[in-house]
Design an enzyme around this catalytic site. Structure first.
Site, PDB file in Angstrom:
ATOM      1  N   ASP A  30       0.803  -1.229   0.127  1.00 40.42           N
ATOM      2  CA  ASP A  30       0.100   0.100  -0.091  1.00 40.42           C
ATOM      3  C   ASP A  30       0.875   1.113  -0.001  1.00 40.42           C
ATOM      4  O   ASP A  30       1.750   1.336   0.891  1.00 40.42           O
ATOM      5  CB  ASP A  30      -0.750   0.028   1.291  1.00 40.42           C
ATOM      6  CG  ASP A  30      -2.039  -0.900   1.268  1.00 40.42           C
ATOM      7  OD1 ASP A  30      -2.088  -1.903   0.099  1.00 40.42           O
ATOM      8  OD2 ASP A  30      -2.932  -0.736   1.957  1.00 40.42           O
ATOM      9  N   ASP A  68     -15.282  -3.843  -2.871  1.00 42.81           N
ATOM     10  CA  ASP A  68     -15.428  -3.570  -1.441  1.00 42.81           C
ATOM     11  C   ASP A  68     -16.678  -3.383  -0.615  1.00 42.81           C
ATOM     12  O   ASP A  68     -17.516  -2.708  -1.312  1.00 42.81           O
ATOM     13  CB  ASP A  68     -14.602  -2.191  -1.297  1.00 42.81           C
ATOM     14  CG  ASP A  68     -13.187  -2.243  -1.913  1.00 42.81           C
ATOM     15  OD1 ASP A  68     -12.607  -3.208  -2.075  1.00 42.81           O
ATOM     16  OD2 ASP A  68     -12.655  -0.907  -2.046  1.00 42.81           O
TER      17      ASP A  68
END
Length: 244
Positions: free
Chosen positions: A8, A130
């Site tokens: 990330d 998501d």
């Protein structure tokens, strides 16, 4: 089953957030390319890269770091975070990404997905699905839509999407284990090839996900558990490749 180590990116650094919240940030490395190379050396075949600044701002912000990662490795990688324009998708594919992940934009503009599939094919365009309590989460998980995650998965499958990265936002970064029931339901209800993300924190979790291979679960993304030493990547890869 494929294990995807996660990188990330925020401000050019390799970080982890808890449940997508910037205030819950831990910096793991100032050199993401070195992290990527280390994952390759340990046997990874595919990396999962997220441009967190991109997810929050709506366009890629960490291209330099992604370019450095691409130069440092010989394995495949997929990238997501803020991909809402065709030109941004083209940029990342040109940098060497094997696949790009489209999330928020797919919810508000399904025609965008249709155009990308037409131009690049389903091998290179992956859905970032998501979910929070069964509903689709958008805008870097800041808000929840009124769309059911399964209905959305079915809609995208009908457009031609083959693979979806399914993240249970409520589990992400908490090391509480994946939501196996929700993952199984998503895979079996939609017919999508599901890569599970969020909460994978032990070899037992990997074994449990591997048992869902016949339901359509083809991979698992592991982030925080690798960085915190809860799982060794070599062990995770061995477990994922083992035959029962």
């Amino acid at each position: 089953m494929i294990i995807y180590p996660a990188i990330d990116l925020k401000d050019g650094q390799c970080v982890r957030l808890v449940q997508g919240r910037v205030e819950n940030k831990t910096v793991y490395s100032d050199a993401p390319a070195n992290v990527a190379r280390s994952f390759q050396e340990q046997g990874a075949s595919f990396l999962h890269i997220v441009d967190l600044d991109g997810a929050f701002q709506g366009s890629p912000q960490n291209l330099k770091a992604i370019e450095a990662i691409a130069a440092a490795i010989d394995i495949s990688f997929q990238v997501g975070g803020g991909l809402r324009q065709l030109s941004d998708v083209e940029k990342l594919l040109a940098l060497g990404a094997s696949r790009v992940i489209i999330g928020t934009r797919a919810v508000s503009h399904p025609d965008f997905i249709a155009n990308l599939l037409d131009k690049f094919g389903p091998e290179r365009i992956v859905l970032g699905l998501d979910a929070k309590e069964g509903m689709v989460a958008v805008e870097g998980w800041v808000s929840t839509s009124s769309v059911s995650a399964i209905d959305f998965g079915l809609q995208m499958k009908a457009l031609g999407i083959q693979t979806a990265i399914y993240t249970d936002v409520s589990r992400d970064g908490l090391l509480q284990g994946p939501n196996l029931a929700a993952i199984k339901e998503m895979a079996s209800s939609t017919g999508l090839d599901i890569i599970a993300s969020g909460g994978v924190s032990s070899l037992d979790n990997i074994r449990a996900l591997k048992e869902l291979e016949n339901d359509g679960v083809s991979g698992a993304i592991i982030g925080k558990a690798l960085y915190d030493g809860k799982i060794g990547l070599v062990d995770a890869l061995r477990e994922a490749e083992s035959k029962f």
